[in-house]
Scaffold this motif. Structure first.
Motif, PDB file in Angstrom:
ATOM      1  N   UNK A 249      12.550 -18.267 105.219  1.00 45.77           N
ATOM      2  CA  UNK A 249      12.887 -16.838 105.300  1.00 45.77           C
ATOM      3  C   UNK A 249      12.526 -16.144 103.987  1.00 45.77           C
ATOM      4  N   UNK A 250      12.852 -16.768 102.853  1.00 47.19           N
ATOM      5  CA  UNK A 250      12.486 -16.190 101.568  1.00 47.19           C
ATOM      6  C   UNK A 250      10.988 -16.108 101.389  1.00 47.19           C
ATOM      7  N   UNK A 251      10.289 -17.161 101.800  1.00 44.12           N
ATOM      8  CA  UNK A 251       8.838 -17.198 101.681  1.00 44.12           C
ATOM      9  C   UNK A 251       8.189 -16.110 102.527  1.00 44.12           C
ATOM     10  N   UNK A 252       8.644 -15.967 103.773  1.00 44.25           N
ATOM     11  CA  UNK A 252       8.087 -14.942 104.662  1.00 44.25           C
ATOM     12  C   UNK A 252       8.379 -13.546 104.149  1.00 44.25           C
ATOM     13  N   UNK A 253       9.580 -13.352 103.608  1.00 43.22           N
ATOM     14  CA  UNK A 253       9.937 -12.036 103.086  1.00 43.22           C
ATOM     15  C   UNK A 253       9.011 -11.635 101.947  1.00 43.22           C
ATOM     16  N   UNK A 254       8.748 -12.556 101.023  1.00 41.35           N
ATOM     17  CA  UNK A 254       7.842 -12.254  99.912  1.00 41.35           C
ATOM     18  C   UNK A 254       6.445 -11.933 100.422  1.00 41.35           C
ATOM     19  N   UNK A 255       5.972 -12.689 101.390  1.00 40.60           N
ATOM     20  CA  UNK A 255       4.626 -12.471 101.923  1.00 40.60           C
ATOM     21  C   UNK A 255       4.510 -11.149 102.662  1.00 40.60           C
ATOM     22  N   UNK A 256       5.549 -10.753 103.394  1.00 38.90           N
ATOM     23  CA  UNK A 256       5.487  -9.464 104.080  1.00 38.90           C
ATOM     24  C   UNK A 256       5.522  -8.307 103.080  1.00 38.90           C
ATOM     25  N   UNK A 257       6.300  -8.464 102.012  1.00 40.05           N
ATOM     26  CA  UNK A 257       6.305  -7.432 100.971  1.00 40.05           C
ATOM     27  C   UNK A 257       4.902  -7.248 100.396  1.00 40.05           C
ATOM     28  N   UNK A 258       4.226  -8.340 100.125  1.00 42.48           N
ATOM     29  CA  UNK A 258       2.877  -8.267  99.562  1.00 42.48           C
ATOM     30  C   UNK A 258       1.886  -7.687 100.572  1.00 42.48           C
ATOM     31  N   UNK A 311      15.736 -18.144  97.376  1.00 47.62           N
ATOM     32  CA  UNK A 311      15.067 -17.738  96.151  1.00 47.62           C
ATOM     33  C   UNK A 311      13.815 -18.560  95.882  1.00 47.62           C
ATOM     34  N   UNK A 312      13.900 -19.868  96.120  1.00 43.67           N
ATOM     35  CA  UNK A 312      12.733 -20.724  95.919  1.00 43.67           C
ATOM     36  C   UNK A 312      11.589 -20.326  96.853  1.00 43.67           C
ATOM     37  N   UNK A 313      11.934 -19.934  98.080  1.00 46.71           N
ATOM     38  CA  UNK A 313      10.917 -19.469  99.011  1.00 46.71           C
ATOM     39  C   UNK A 313      10.258 -18.184  98.537  1.00 46.71           C
ATOM     40  N   UNK A 314      11.042 -17.284  97.945  1.00 47.81           N
ATOM     41  CA  UNK A 314      10.492 -16.039  97.410  1.00 47.81           C
ATOM     42  C   UNK A 314       9.535 -16.330  96.260  1.00 47.81           C
ATOM     43  N   UNK A 315       9.941 -17.226  95.365  1.00 53.83           N
ATOM     44  CA  UNK A 315       9.076 -17.598  94.242  1.00 53.83           C
ATOM     45  C   UNK A 315       7.756 -18.165  94.749  1.00 53.83           C
ATOM     46  N   UNK A 316       7.825 -19.061  95.732  1.00 55.03           N
ATOM     47  CA  UNK A 316       6.601 -19.648  96.282  1.00 55.03           C
ATOM     48  C   UNK A 316       5.714 -18.575  96.897  1.00 55.03           C
ATOM     49  N   UNK A 317       6.324 -17.634  97.628  1.00 54.70           N
ATOM     50  CA  UNK A 317       5.558 -16.553  98.227  1.00 54.70           C
ATOM     51  C   UNK A 317       4.908 -15.664  97.189  1.00 54.70           C
ATOM     52  N   UNK A 318       5.611 -15.417  96.094  1.00 55.16           N
ATOM     53  CA  UNK A 318       5.056 -14.600  95.013  1.00 55.16           C
ATOM     54  C   UNK A 318       3.812 -15.247  94.415  1.00 55.16           C
ATOM     55  N   UNK A 320       1.745 -16.921  96.130  1.00 57.46           N
ATOM     56  CA  UNK A 320       0.743 -16.991  97.179  1.00 57.46           C
ATOM     57  C   UNK A 320       0.819 -18.222  98.058  1.00 57.46           C
ATOM     58  N   UNK A 321       1.893 -18.983  97.929  1.00 52.31           N
ATOM     59  CA  UNK A 321       2.048 -20.171  98.758  1.00 52.31           C
ATOM     60  C   UNK A 321       2.727 -19.818 100.075  1.00 52.31           C
ATOM     61  N   UNK A 322       2.299 -20.490 101.137  1.00 49.68           N
ATOM     62  CA  UNK A 322       2.817 -20.200 102.469  1.00 49.68           C
ATOM     63  C   UNK A 322       3.451 -21.447 103.071  1.00 49.68           C
ATOM     64  N   UNK A 323       4.682 -21.292 103.527  1.00 48.26           N
ATOM     65  CA  UNK A 323       5.371 -22.392 104.191  1.00 48.26           C
ATOM     66  C   UNK A 323       5.157 -22.249 105.695  1.00 48.26           C
ATOM     67  N   UNK A 324       4.495 -23.218 106.301  1.00 46.04           N
ATOM     68  CA  UNK A 324       4.096 -23.126 107.710  1.00 46.04           C
ATOM     69  C   UNK A 324       5.113 -23.827 108.597  1.00 46.04           C
TER      70      UNK A 324
END
Length: 332
Positions: A249-258, A311-318, A320-324
């Motif tokens: 969820x954190x990872x997807x949120x960061x990616x959608x923001x970008x 938070x870790x998911x957000x950092x990864x998304x920032x 440019x990493x994507x959790x599939x």
């Protein structure tokens, strides 16, 4: 303020007195869950009949979009006869299935999304329609409440991993999932909006879609009476699964923001802001989890881990990493 409010002469607003003019489709996207479909479809048909009777409208259609490459849901869906439209979308991924639902609904005014592992409660569809008609909102979001196939691990319950928002009816929101969502298709078509298939395997295409919808000036409002129950199987009610879900969820949120911005300068600034936001959550969550261990508080430990994982998911998304989370094996 809604810049594209439906008093525009080309997009007529429907009041309660004109509900009979509306055409509605209820879309359920499915992937190899025949038992869920067998239980869900009769409930959806009942809700469609209730809506037709209550509003004097043409009975809403139930659209089943089968995302199984083998088309395995065909027999299950078509056994229910009239009132069901079955389509096969072999392109893997939830975004492709959502886009197929949009394409198949080209002649309808309203589209309602629900997941195949959910069950609508009493008054669900009529409540969504009532809120749309009476508020003039351009879309309506309803709550999802989890039910569990087995007793829930107290640690997971303490951490609030399955807790979801509840808001007063009429509250405006800017983002929503498609697990309980009504959309005005006339407005969707007016801006040629689609689900981004780059998010199919990671999740988040619905969040990005609704962010773009509200960003175009259209309104989404909450309907707290339109409840659906999410049936959580035992394999999803584990500590490992819920922690990975918070990370995703954190990872997807960061990616959608970008995805919502353009320009290198803006992107660099946003990545920095996301890194700070994610790192703050990791630090705060870790501190709370540590205090939970020291103070023998499972609640604090679970809450801390939940916050840190997101938070870790957000950092990864920032970065440019994507959790599939939804990636399928080749050939599936």
């Amino acid at each position: 303020m809604n810049r594209n409010k439906r008093n525009n002469s080309t997009i007529d607003s429907f009041s309660g007195n004109h509900a009979s003019n509306l055409s509605v489709v209820v879309a359920v996207l499915t992937f190899r869950r025949p038992d869920d479909l067998i239980e869900l479809i009769p409930k959806l048909l009942t809700h469609c009949v209730e809506a037709a009777v209550g509003y004097g409208m043409r009975q809403p259609t139930v659209l089943v979009v089968d995302n199984d490459p083998d088309g395995g849901a065909r027999e299950t869906a078509t056994r229910f006869g009239s009132g069901i439209t079955y389509v096969h979308e072999p392109t893997p991924g939830i975004a492709a299935a959502r886009n197929r639902a949009l394409a198949e609904s080209a002649d309808f005014d309203l589209l309602v999304f629900i997941d195949d592992d959910e069950r609508p409660t009493s008054g669900w569809l009529t409540s969504l329609l009532a809120t749309h008609l009476h508020t003039g909102a351009d879309g309506v979001v309803g709550p999802v409440v989890s039910a569990f196939a087995a007793p829930l691990d107290p640690w997971i319950a303490d951490g609030g991993f399955f807790d979801r928002r509840r808001l007063p009816t009429g509250t405006e929101v800017r983002v929503a999932a498609t697990n309980n969502l009504l959309l005005d298709l006339r407005l969707v078509r007016s801006i040629s909006l689609q689900f981004d298939e780059n998010f199919s395997a990671s999740g988040g295409s619905d969040s990005l879609f609704t962010r773009r919808y509200t960003g175009a000036g259209f309104t989404l409002v909450w309907c707290d009476e339109a409840v659906v129950t999410d049936v959580v199987p035992a394999e999803r009610a584990t500590r490992d699964w819920v922690i990975r879900r918070r990370y995703r969820i954190g990872n997807s949120w960061a990616r959608t923001e970008l995805a919502l911005i353009s320009g290198s300068t803006q992107t660099v600034r946003l990545r920095g802001a996301l890194l700070l936001a994610g790192a703050t959550r990791v630090a705060g969550g870790t501190a709370r989890a540590t205090l939970g261990v020291l103070g023998r508080s499972p609640r604090n430990r679970a809450h801390g881990i939940r916050i840190a994982a997101r938070g870790a998911g957000i950092v990864a998304g920032a970065f440019g990493r994507t959790y599939l989370e939804y990636r399928r094996p080749i050939g599936v």
